[in-house]
Design a protein around this motif. Structure first.
Motif, PDB file in Angstrom:
ATOM      1  N   SER A  17       0.697  -1.290   0.095  1.00 26.14           N
ATOM      2  CA  SER A  17       0.098   0.188   0.126  1.00 26.14           C
ATOM      3  C   SER A  17       0.783   1.157   0.269  1.00 26.14           C
ATOM      4  CB  SER A  17      -1.085  -0.135   1.217  1.00 26.14           C
ATOM      5  OG  SER A  17      -0.062  -0.037   2.510  1.00 26.14           O
ATOM      6  N   ALA A  18       2.072   1.369   0.553  1.00 21.97           N
ATOM      7  CA  ALA A  18       3.025   2.303   0.757  1.00 21.97           C
ATOM      8  C   ALA A  18       3.329   2.569  -0.651  1.00 21.97           C
ATOM      9  CB  ALA A  18       3.902   1.954   1.648  1.00 21.97           C
ATOM     10  N   LEU A  19       3.837   1.762  -1.309  1.00 24.98           N
ATOM     11  CA  LEU A  19       4.584   1.787  -2.645  1.00 24.98           C
ATOM     12  C   LEU A  19       3.510   1.683  -4.002  1.00 24.98           C
ATOM     13  CD1 LEU A  19       7.293  -0.565  -2.050  1.00 24.98           C
ATOM     14  CD2 LEU A  19       7.499   1.821  -2.059  1.00 24.98           C
ATOM     15  N   ARG A  20       2.237   1.592  -3.697  1.00 24.05           N
ATOM     16  CA  ARG A  20       1.427   1.731  -4.871  1.00 24.05           C
ATOM     17  C   ARG A  20       1.407   3.121  -5.507  1.00 24.05           C
ATOM     18  NH1 ARG A  20      -5.338   0.682  -3.839  1.00 24.05           N
ATOM     19  NH2 ARG A  20      -6.056   0.681  -6.133  1.00 24.05           N
ATOM     20  N   GLY A  21       1.450   2.880  -6.930  1.00 24.41           N
ATOM     21  CA  GLY A  21       1.535   4.061  -7.763  1.00 24.41           C
ATOM     22  C   GLY A  21       2.798   4.835  -7.643  1.00 24.41           C
ATOM     23  N   LEU A  22       3.922   4.325  -6.976  1.00 24.44           N
ATOM     24  CA  LEU A  22       4.850   4.927  -7.171  1.00 24.44           C
ATOM     25  C   LEU A  22       5.741   4.918  -8.336  1.00 24.44           C
ATOM     26  CD1 LEU A  22       6.465   6.531  -4.734  1.00 24.44           C
ATOM     27  CD2 LEU A  22       8.013   4.466  -4.482  1.00 24.44           C
ATOM     28  N   SER A  23       5.913   5.948  -9.026  1.00 26.36           N
ATOM     29  CA  SER A  23       6.607   5.861 -10.486  1.00 26.36           C
ATOM     30  C   SER A  23       8.020   5.137 -10.601  1.00 26.36           C
ATOM     31  CB  SER A  23       6.919   7.437 -10.917  1.00 26.36           C
ATOM     32  OG  SER A  23       7.742   8.059 -10.222  1.00 26.36           O
ATOM     33  N   LYS A  24       8.541   5.107 -11.473  1.00 26.61           N
ATOM     34  CA  LYS A  24       9.651   4.323 -11.537  1.00 26.61           C
ATOM     35  C   LYS A  24      10.869   5.488 -11.086  1.00 26.61           C
ATOM     36  CE  LYS A  24      13.186   2.293 -15.112  1.00 26.61           C
ATOM     37  NZ  LYS A  24      13.398   2.015 -16.189  1.00 26.61           N
ATOM     38  N   SER A  25      10.744   6.674 -11.635  1.00 29.52           N
ATOM     39  CA  SER A  25      11.726   7.547 -11.034  1.00 29.52           C
ATOM     40  C   SER A  25      12.080   7.764  -9.550  1.00 29.52           C
ATOM     41  CB  SER A  25      11.530   9.210 -11.612  1.00 29.52           C
ATOM     42  OG  SER A  25      11.731   8.927 -13.035  1.00 29.52           O
ATOM     43  N   LEU A  45      22.047  14.731  -3.681  1.00 30.28           N
ATOM     44  CA  LEU A  45      21.205  13.677  -4.593  1.00 30.28           C
ATOM     45  C   LEU A  45      21.121  14.251  -5.921  1.00 30.28           C
ATOM     46  CD1 LEU A  45      18.186  13.341  -1.962  1.00 30.28           C
ATOM     47  CD2 LEU A  45      19.872  11.719  -2.735  1.00 30.28           C
ATOM     48  N   VAL A  46      21.163  15.456  -6.291  1.00 30.92           N
ATOM     49  CA  VAL A  46      21.402  15.875  -7.751  1.00 30.92           C
ATOM     50  C   VAL A  46      22.525  15.163  -8.359  1.00 30.92           C
ATOM     51  CG1 VAL A  46      21.890  17.905  -9.176  1.00 30.92           C
ATOM     52  CG2 VAL A  46      20.183  18.035  -7.526  1.00 30.92           C
ATOM     53  N   GLU A  47      23.723  15.148  -7.530  1.00 28.37           N
ATOM     54  CA  GLU A  47      24.869  14.522  -8.199  1.00 28.37           C
ATOM     55  C   GLU A  47      24.666  13.096  -8.622  1.00 28.37           C
ATOM     56  OE1 GLU A  47      27.642  15.727  -9.364  1.00 28.37           O
ATOM     57  OE2 GLU A  47      27.691  17.885  -8.709  1.00 28.37           O
ATOM     58  N   LEU A  48      23.969  12.395  -7.216  1.00 25.29           N
ATOM     59  CA  LEU A  48      23.653  11.016  -7.514  1.00 25.29           C
ATOM     60  C   LEU A  48      22.790  10.668  -8.498  1.00 25.29           C
ATOM     61  CD1 LEU A  48      24.170   8.185  -5.949  1.00 25.29           C
ATOM     62  CD2 LEU A  48      22.406   8.837  -4.453  1.00 25.29           C
ATOM     63  N   SER A  49      21.498  11.187  -8.497  1.00 18.78           N
ATOM     64  CA  SER A  49      20.627  10.845  -9.523  1.00 18.78           C
ATOM     65  C   SER A  49      20.653  11.339 -10.823  1.00 18.78           C
ATOM     66  CB  SER A  49      19.166  11.300  -8.720  1.00 18.78           C
ATOM     67  OG  SER A  49      19.301  12.584  -8.701  1.00 18.78           O
ATOM     68  N   GLY A  50      21.224  12.517 -11.170  1.00 18.10           N
ATOM     69  CA  GLY A  50      21.293  13.126 -12.200  1.00 18.10           C
ATOM     70  C   GLY A  50      20.083  14.056 -12.497  1.00 18.10           C
ATOM     71  N   LEU A  51      18.981  13.801 -11.557  1.00 13.45           N
ATOM     72  CA  LEU A  51      17.926  14.700 -12.002  1.00 13.45           C
ATOM     73  C   LEU A  51      18.038  16.211 -11.727  1.00 13.45           C
ATOM     74  CD1 LEU A  51      15.528  12.422  -9.817  1.00 13.45           C
ATOM     75  CD2 LEU A  51      15.695  12.356 -12.159  1.00 13.45           C
ATOM     76  N   HIS A  52      17.021  17.030 -12.206  1.00 16.32           N
ATOM     77  CA  HIS A  52      17.220  18.334 -12.120  1.00 16.32           C
ATOM     78  C   HIS A  52      16.784  18.646 -10.655  1.00 16.32           C
ATOM     79  CE1 HIS A  52      15.833  22.726 -12.291  1.00 16.32           C
ATOM     80  NE2 HIS A  52      16.704  22.657 -13.354  1.00 16.32           N
ATOM     81  N   GLU A  53      17.042  19.757  -9.998  1.00 14.84           N
ATOM     82  CA  GLU A  53      16.688  20.003  -8.548  1.00 14.84           C
ATOM     83  C   GLU A  53      15.296  20.176  -8.379  1.00 14.84           C
ATOM     84  OE1 GLU A  53      17.542  23.573  -5.518  1.00 14.84           O
ATOM     85  OE2 GLU A  53      19.087  23.075  -6.945  1.00 14.84           O
ATOM     86  N   ASN A  54      14.630  20.833  -9.404  1.00 19.61           N
ATOM     87  CA  ASN A  54      13.069  21.041  -9.146  1.00 19.61           C
ATOM     88  C   ASN A  54      12.407  19.678  -9.279  1.00 19.61           C
ATOM     89  OD1 ASN A  54      13.402  23.926  -8.930  1.00 19.61           O
ATOM     90  ND2 ASN A  54      13.025  24.027 -11.062  1.00 19.61           N
ATOM     91  N   THR A  55      12.866  18.951 -10.258  1.00 16.23           N
ATOM     92  CA  THR A  55      12.062  17.504 -10.247  1.00 16.23           C
ATOM     93  C   THR A  55      12.407  16.803  -9.014  1.00 16.23           C
ATOM     94  OG1 THR A  55      12.712  17.536 -12.702  1.00 16.23           O
ATOM     95  CG2 THR A  55      12.004  15.229 -11.677  1.00 16.23           C
ATOM     96  N   LEU A  56      13.488  16.685  -8.619  1.00 15.33           N
ATOM     97  CA  LEU A  56      14.030  16.251  -7.243  1.00 15.33           C
ATOM     98  C   LEU A  56      13.380  16.362  -6.144  1.00 15.33           C
ATOM     99  CD1 LEU A  56      16.014  14.026  -6.438  1.00 15.33           C
ATOM    100  CD2 LEU A  56      17.889  15.898  -5.867  1.00 15.33           C
ATOM    101  N   ARG A  57      13.158  17.952  -5.978  1.00 14.79           N
ATOM    102  CA  ARG A  57      12.219  18.280  -4.808  1.00 14.79           C
ATOM    103  C   ARG A  57      10.666  17.756  -4.879  1.00 14.79           C
ATOM    104  NH1 ARG A  57      14.549  22.616  -1.829  1.00 14.79           N
ATOM    105  NH2 ARG A  57      16.504  23.442  -2.949  1.00 14.79           N
ATOM    106  N   GLU A  58      10.157  17.649  -6.229  1.00 14.11           N
ATOM    107  CA  GLU A  58       8.849  17.001  -6.254  1.00 14.11           C
ATOM    108  C   GLU A  58       8.926  15.756  -5.774  1.00 14.11           C
ATOM    109  OE1 GLU A  58       7.597  17.811 -10.279  1.00 14.11           O
ATOM    110  OE2 GLU A  58       7.524  19.803 -10.297  1.00 14.11           O
TER     111      GLU A  58
END
Length: 230
Positions: A17-25, A45-58
């Motif tokens: 139930s906790a992981l339901r609907g969690l996106s791949k990212s 985490l930006v360095e680790l994941s390669g995600l943009h900071e705004n996306t990461l915050r979401e």
């Protein structure tokens, strides 16, 4: 790394139930958080994941709402509001341990005439100690470099040897990511020294070993020429 099938608090799959609907990212980000032994900043985490900071915050906000990760403020340092540090819930992250490691790294960086050299030497001593504390089951034909790869796995770096380039090893986890992000010259030099010291403990020449921190999202690249030796 333990391979036996045992239950450990905070490890393994979370309730469906906790992981339901969690996106791949977000699932990937959660796994990256779970791999860390200490709380991690958004910048790291930006360095680790390669995600943009705004996306990461979401993504982080969503994980916090679901109760899959938590956050705490870092210790005040200079002007401005302390940064938020994130951690996967139930992992037992130790802010005290992180603070000690950060203090030691800062001490080397500010007091040593040769911070990198001092850090490598400290890492070499650590590597020799780890070889003694984590004996690797092997036979007479097992190469020293292969034993070091097993050791790196045991102490939390999740190494992956590149089949196409067998001297290159992808380190996919870092037990001290947050401190490495803030003090890469010191912490990454300690990790380089660790590998050198472990090889020397097996009577192997560490010549040619290199470490490229944050070589790619989620990866530090370690080069061990000795892996190609037969």
């Amino acid at each position: 790394m333990e391979n036996s099938t045992r239950a450990h608090p905070g490890f393994g799959a979370r309730p469906w139930s906790a992981l339901r609907g969690l996106s791949k990212s977000r699932s990937t980000l959660l796994e990256q958080l779970r791999a860390q032994s200490t709380p991690v900043s958004i910048a790291a985490l930006v360095e680790l994941s390669g995600l943009h900071e705004n996306t990461l915050r979401e993504h982080l906000a969503s994980l916090v709402r679901r109760g899959l990760c938590g956050r705490q403020q870092s210790n005040p340092s200079g002007r401005g509001r302390p940064a938020w540090l994130y951690y996967a819930t139930g992992r037992g992250a130790s802010s005290e341990y992180a603070g000690l490691a950060a203090t030691l790294a800062m001490s080397i960086a500010t007091t040593s005439a040769d911070p990198t050299g001092t850090a490598v030497s400290a890492g070499e001593h650590w590597g020799r100690t780890l070889v003694e504390e984590h004996p690797v089951a092997s036979n007479a034909s097992t190469r020293a470099a292969a034993k070091v790869i097993v050791l790196l796995d045991q102490v939390g770096y999740s190494p992956q040897v590149d089949r196409a380039h067998p001297t290159q090893v992808r380190l996919t986890r870092c037990p001290l990511l947050e401190i490495a992000y803030r003090q890469p010259d010191v912490v990454c030099a300690v990790h380089l020294g660790l590998v050198r010291g472990a090889l020397m403990a097996h009577d192997e020449d560490p010549e040619g070993i290199e470490l490229q921190p944050f070589a790619a999202p989620g990866v530090c690249l370690l080069t061990i020429p000795q892996l190609a030796e037969r």
